[in-house]
Design an enzyme around this catalytic site. Structure first.
Site, PDB file in Angstrom:
ATOM      1  N   GLU A 248       0.882  -1.175   0.000  1.00 54.13           N
ATOM      2  CA  GLU A 248       0.000   0.000   0.000  1.00 54.13           C
ATOM      3  C   GLU A 248       0.910   1.212   0.000  1.00 54.13           C
ATOM      4  OE1 GLU A 248      -3.328   0.184  -0.081  1.00 54.13           O
ATOM      5  OE2 GLU A 248      -3.712  -1.967  -0.042  1.00 54.13           O
ATOM      6  N   CYS A 282      -2.126   9.683   2.468  1.00 48.03           N
ATOM      7  CA  CYS A 282      -1.649   9.111   1.199  1.00 48.03           C
ATOM      8  C   CYS A 282      -2.576   9.430   0.041  1.00 48.03           C
ATOM      9  CB  CYS A 282      -1.458   7.609   1.350  1.00 48.03           C
ATOM     10  SG  CYS A 282      -2.950   6.770   1.880  1.00 48.03           S
TER      11      CYS A 282
HETATM   12  P1  NAD Z   1       7.429   5.025   7.392  1.00 45.84           P
HETATM   13  O1  NAD Z   1       8.699   5.830   7.484  1.00 45.84           O
HETATM   14  O2  NAD Z   1       6.554   4.960   8.568  1.00 45.84           O
HETATM   15  O3  NAD Z   1       7.824   3.589   6.916  1.00 45.84           O
HETATM   16  C1  NAD Z   1       6.883   2.585   6.826  1.00 45.84           C
HETATM   17  C2  NAD Z   1       7.441   1.348   7.477  1.00 45.84           C
HETATM   18  O4  NAD Z   1       8.639   0.940   6.820  1.00 45.84           O
HETATM   19  C3  NAD Z   1       7.814   1.549   8.938  1.00 45.84           C
HETATM   20  O5  NAD Z   1       7.251   0.509   9.696  1.00 45.84           O
HETATM   21  C4  NAD Z   1       9.333   1.512   8.950  1.00 45.84           C
HETATM   22  O6  NAD Z   1       9.864   0.941  10.123  1.00 45.84           O
HETATM   23  C5  NAD Z   1       9.663   0.664   7.758  1.00 45.84           C
HETATM   24  N1  NAD Z   1      10.959   1.026   7.178  1.00 45.84           N
HETATM   25  C6  NAD Z   1      11.459   2.286   7.007  1.00 45.84           C
HETATM   26  N2  NAD Z   1      12.680   2.228   6.390  1.00 45.84           N
HETATM   27  C7  NAD Z   1      12.949   0.920   6.201  1.00 45.84           C
HETATM   28  C8  NAD Z   1      14.045   0.203   5.603  1.00 45.84           C
HETATM   29  N3  NAD Z   1      15.097   0.845   5.071  1.00 45.84           N
HETATM   30  N4  NAD Z   1      13.989  -1.147   5.584  1.00 45.84           N
HETATM   31  C9  NAD Z   1      12.913  -1.798   6.081  1.00 45.84           C
HETATM   32  N5  NAD Z   1      11.858  -1.178   6.639  1.00 45.84           N
HETATM   33  C10 NAD Z   1      11.859   0.151   6.712  1.00 45.84           C
HETATM   34  O7  NAD Z   1       6.530   5.520   6.239  1.00 45.84           O
HETATM   35  P2  NAD Z   1       6.853   6.421   5.023  1.00 45.84           P
HETATM   36  O8  NAD Z   1       7.514   5.614   3.977  1.00 45.84           O
HETATM   37  O9  NAD Z   1       7.444   7.735   5.420  1.00 45.84           O
HETATM   38  O10 NAD Z   1       5.312   6.690   4.649  1.00 45.84           O
HETATM   39  C11 NAD Z   1       4.948   7.654   3.780  1.00 45.84           C
HETATM   40  C12 NAD Z   1       4.547   7.024   2.470  1.00 45.84           C
HETATM   41  O11 NAD Z   1       3.571   6.034   2.695  1.00 45.84           O
HETATM   42  C13 NAD Z   1       3.935   7.986   1.511  1.00 45.84           C
HETATM   43  O12 NAD Z   1       4.433   7.719   0.230  1.00 45.84           O
HETATM   44  C14 NAD Z   1       2.461   7.667   1.578  1.00 45.84           C
HETATM   45  O13 NAD Z   1       1.754   8.011   0.426  1.00 45.84           O
HETATM   46  C15 NAD Z   1       2.497   6.203   1.811  1.00 45.84           C
HETATM   47  N6  NAD Z   1       1.283   5.747   2.460  1.00 45.84           N
HETATM   48  C16 NAD Z   1       0.466   4.918   1.799  1.00 45.84           C
HETATM   49  C17 NAD Z   1      -0.715   4.502   2.373  1.00 45.84           C
HETATM   50  C18 NAD Z   1      -1.665   3.595   1.676  1.00 45.84           C
HETATM   51  O14 NAD Z   1      -2.593   3.133   2.333  1.00 45.84           O
HETATM   52  N7  NAD Z   1      -1.496   3.311   0.413  1.00 45.84           N
HETATM   53  C19 NAD Z   1      -1.040   4.949   3.647  1.00 45.84           C
HETATM   54  C20 NAD Z   1      -0.153   5.780   4.305  1.00 45.84           C
HETATM   55  C21 NAD Z   1       1.002   6.169   3.721  1.00 45.84           C
END
Ligand code: NAD
Length: 495
Positions: A248, A282
Site C-alpha cells: 500500500e 496518502c
Molecule cells: P514510514 O517511514 O513509517 O515507513 C513505513 C514502514 O517501513 C515503517 O514501519 C518503517 O519501520 C519501515 N521502514 C522504514 N525504512 C525501512 C528500511 N530501510 N527497511 C525496512 N523497513 C523500513 O513511512 P513512510 O515511507 O514515510 O510513509 C509515507 C509514504 O507512505 C507515503 O508515500 C504515503 O503516500 C504512503 N502511504 C500509503 C498509504 C496507503 O494506504 N497506500 C497509507 C499511508 C502512507
C-alpha cells in the site's frame, strides 16, 4: 479438547504454556533505539506463530469473532489513550483522531463481524461438461503467520485495519507499527497483547533494523504500508522466500477542477481532503490542475474555505495538527524554495508547523512536482485544455487517487475511461474510504493488492479450488490410446 489443542500439544513437544511464555516475552518490546532488540529471536517468533497456526486454533469462526470483538473492546475501552497518543505524534485533534482512526476501525470491525460468516463459506462454481458429474467450489483458507508493517501518518488505522483483515481470514500476525509515530506504536504494543490471543499475535516495535530482521523471515505474507523506496525493499525480501506481498504505497494524486462547478462546495471538500492530518494523507490531493478561466474564482474560494475550517491563525487552531517530525518539516520547507507562494508559507520547524500553503504554477521539473508532497503544500497548475490535463496525469506514474470536480458528464467519462489510478472520486476527496464495499489499493508505483471489507479478507486468504468428481459416470475419452473417435469427442467437449 479441540482438534487444534490436540495438535498443538503434540507438536514437537511445544506446550501451550511454553508458547504463552515465549510470546509474552516477545510482546514485551524493545524500543527503537535499543540495539539489544536485534538479538531477539525473530525466527523463533515467526516459527512459534506458524506452529500455533498449524494447530488450527485460528481457523474456527468463533476464534475469529472473539478476536474481532476483543479488538473492538480495546478501541472502545482505550479511546482516550489512543487519541492522546495521536495528539502527541501528529497533533491530531480528538475529533479527527476519532473519525479517521478509532471510529473508522470500529466500523471496519462491525462490518467484518456482520459478514465474516458468509465470507468464510465455500463458493460454489459451475463445472464444465467434460468433468461431469462434478461439484466445483472455492474454499478460502488463511495463509499462516503474516507480517504487517504499518505507516506513521494514520498510525493506528493503517496498522490495525490490515490486522482486522488478517484476523477475519484466520491468520496469526506479527505487527510492526511505524517508529515515527512513537506514542501510537507504544500504546499498540502495550494494548494488543492485553486483548488479543497472545499465541497468535505479537507486536515488534522498532525501525529499519527490526523491520529488516523481520523481512528476512519466511512469513506467509507481507502487508506493507508506506513509501515506494521501502516498498521495493519489502518486495526484494519477499522474493527470497516467494512470500506473497501487498504493498500500500503512495504517489502524487492529482485533483482536477473544472470551471462549471460550485467553487464554494468544491473548495470546502478539497481543503478537507488536503489539510486533514496536515496533508499527511496518502490519498490527499497532491496538486490541482485547472484551466485559466477558473483559476481566480477557485483560489478565492480556497482561501475562504481554509480560513473557515482552520481560521486565519491555523497555528493556534486546535483542529490543525503538526508535521510528524522536524526532518519532514525541513523536507517540505525545501519544496517552497523559488516557488510562487500565493497563500500561507509560514513555517516553524521547531514546532513542526507549516501553515496551509498554495503555490502557483511550479515547474514540472521542480522538487514539489517531482516528489510526493505528503504535507500541507498545494501546487495549483494552470493548464491550456482538458486534453492537456489528462495527458499531464497520464505521463506520470499511476497515482493512488485521482479527483475530478466537474458537472460536465462528457469530461467525467473521458476522465474515468482514460486516467488510471488506484482509486477515483468525482466531486469529492477521499470519501471512497468510507465505503466498505469498495477495495482500497494502488496500481503500478502506488501499490499492488487491495483491502477493506471482503477485499481484505480475500487479501489474507488463499482461494483453494476443490473439484469433487463422482464415480457414477466414467468418461474414457481422455485416456490413451487416442482413437479418432476419442479425439473427436474430446475436441467437442473441450474445444
Ligand atoms: P514510514 O517511514 O513509517 O515507513 C513505513 C514502514 O517501513 C515503517 O514501519 C518503517 O519501520 C519501515 N521502514 C522504514 N525504512 C525501512 C528500511 N530501510 N527497511 C525496512 N523497513 C523500513 O513511512 P513512510 O515511507 O514515510 O510513509 C509515507 C509514504 O507512505 C507515503 O508515500 C504515503 O503516500 C504512503 N502511504 C500509503 C498509504 C496507503 O494506504 N497506500 C497509507 C499511508 C502512507
Amino acid at each position: 479438547m479441540s482438534l487444534g489443542d490436540g495438535l498443538l500439544n503434540e507438536d514437537e513437544g511445544v506446550s501451550e504454556k511454553d508458547l504463552i511464555h515465549r510470546n509474552t516475552a516477545w510482546s514485551a518490546q524493545a524500543s527503537a533505539d535499543d540495539a539489544a532488540s536485534l538479538d531477539y529471536d525473530y525466527s523463533g517468533l515467526r516459527e512459534t506463530l506458524q506452529r500455533y497456526f498449524a494447530s488450527r486454533a485460528t481457523k474456527p469462526l468463533q476464534w475469529r469473532q472473539s478476536q474481532l470483538q476483543a479488538l473492538l473492546r480495546m478501541l472502545t475501552d482505550n479511546k482516550d489513550a489512543l487519541s492522546d497518543a495521536l495528539y502527541k505524534d501528529l497533533g491530531k485533534c480528538k475529533q479527527e483522531a476519532y473519525v479517521t482512526e478509532i471510529a473508522f476501525l470500529q466500523a471496519d470491525i462491525k462490518h467484518a463481524l456482520k459478514h465474516i460468516k458468509s465470507w468464510m463459506k465455500p463458493v460454489r462454481k459451475s463445472s464444465p461438461l467434460v468433468a461431469m458429474p462434478a461439484k466445483s467450489y472455492i474454499v478460502p483458507e488463511p495463509l499462516g503467520a503474516v507480517l504487517i508493517i504499518g505507516a506513521w501518518n494514520y498510525p493506528i488505522q493503517l496498522t490495525l485495519s490490515p490486522l482486522i483483515a488478517a484476523i477475519c481470514a484466520g491468520n496469526c500476525a506479527v505487527i510492526k507499527p511505524s517508529e515515527l509515530a512513537e506514542h501510537s506504536s507504544a500504546i499498540m504494543a502495550k494494548l494488543l497483547p492485553e486483548y488479543l490471543d497472545k499465541k497468535a499475535f505479537a507486536v515488534v516495535e522498532g525501525g529499519k533494523d527490526q523491520t529488516s530482521a523481520l523481512l528476512a523471515e519466511p512469513f506467509d505474507k507481507f502487508f506493507y504500508t508506506g513509501g515506494e523506496q521501502v516498498g521495493k525493499i519489502v518486495m526484494r525480501a519477499a522474493s527470497e522466500h516467494l512470500t506473497p506481498v501487498t504493498l500500500e504505497l503512495g504517489g502524487k494524486s492529482p485533483c482536477v477542477v473544472d470551471s462549471n462547478i460550485d467553487f464554494k462546495i468544491a473548495a470546502n471538500r478539497i481543503v478537507w481532503g488536503k489539510w486533514m492530518n496536515v496533508g499527511q494523507t496518502c490519498i490527499a490531493p497532491d496538486y490541482v490542475l485547472i484551466e485559466q478561466d477558473a483559476v481566480d474564482d477557485f483560489i478565492a474560494a480556497m482561501k475562504q474555505a481554509i480560513e473557515s475550517q482552520y481560521s486565519t491563525e491555523p497555528k493556534s487552531s486546535k483542529e490543525y495538527g503538526r508535521i510528524v517530525n522536524q526532518r519532514h518539516c525541513q523536507r517540505l520547507a525545501s519544496y517552497l524554495e523559488g516557488q510562487d507562494v500565493i497563500y500561507g508559507g509560514q513555517i516553524d520547524v521547531q514546532e513542526r508547523y507549516i501553515s496551509p500553503t498554495m503555490v502557483l504554477n511550479p515547474e514540472a521539473s521542480s522538487k514539489i512536482m517531482q516528489e510526493e508532497i505528503f504535507g500541507p503544500l498545494l501546487p495549483i497548475i494552470v493548464m491550456p485544455t482538458k486534453q492537456a490535463i489528462v495527458e499531464f496525469i497520464n505521463k506520470r506514474p499511476h497515482p493512488l487517487a485521482a479527483y475530478l470536480f466537474t458537472q460536465d458528464k462528457d469530461f467525467e467519462q473521458v476522465f474515468v475511461n482514460n486516467v488510471t489510478a488506484g482509486n477515483m472520486c468525482i466531486n469529492d476527496c477521499s470519501m471512497f474510504m468510507l465505503n466498505h464495499n469498495l477495495p482500497f489499493g494502488g496500481v503500478g508505483t502506488s501499490g499492488m493488492g487491495r483491502y477493506h471489507g471482503k477485499f481484505g479478507f480475500d487479501t489474507f486468504s488463499h482461494e483453494k479450488t476443490v473439484m469433487r468428481r463422482s464415480f457414477k459416470l466414467e468418461n474414457a475419452f481422455r485416456y490413451a490410446p487416442f482413437t479418432k473417435f476419442k479425439s473427436f469427442m474430446l475436441n467437442r467437449f473441450i474445444g
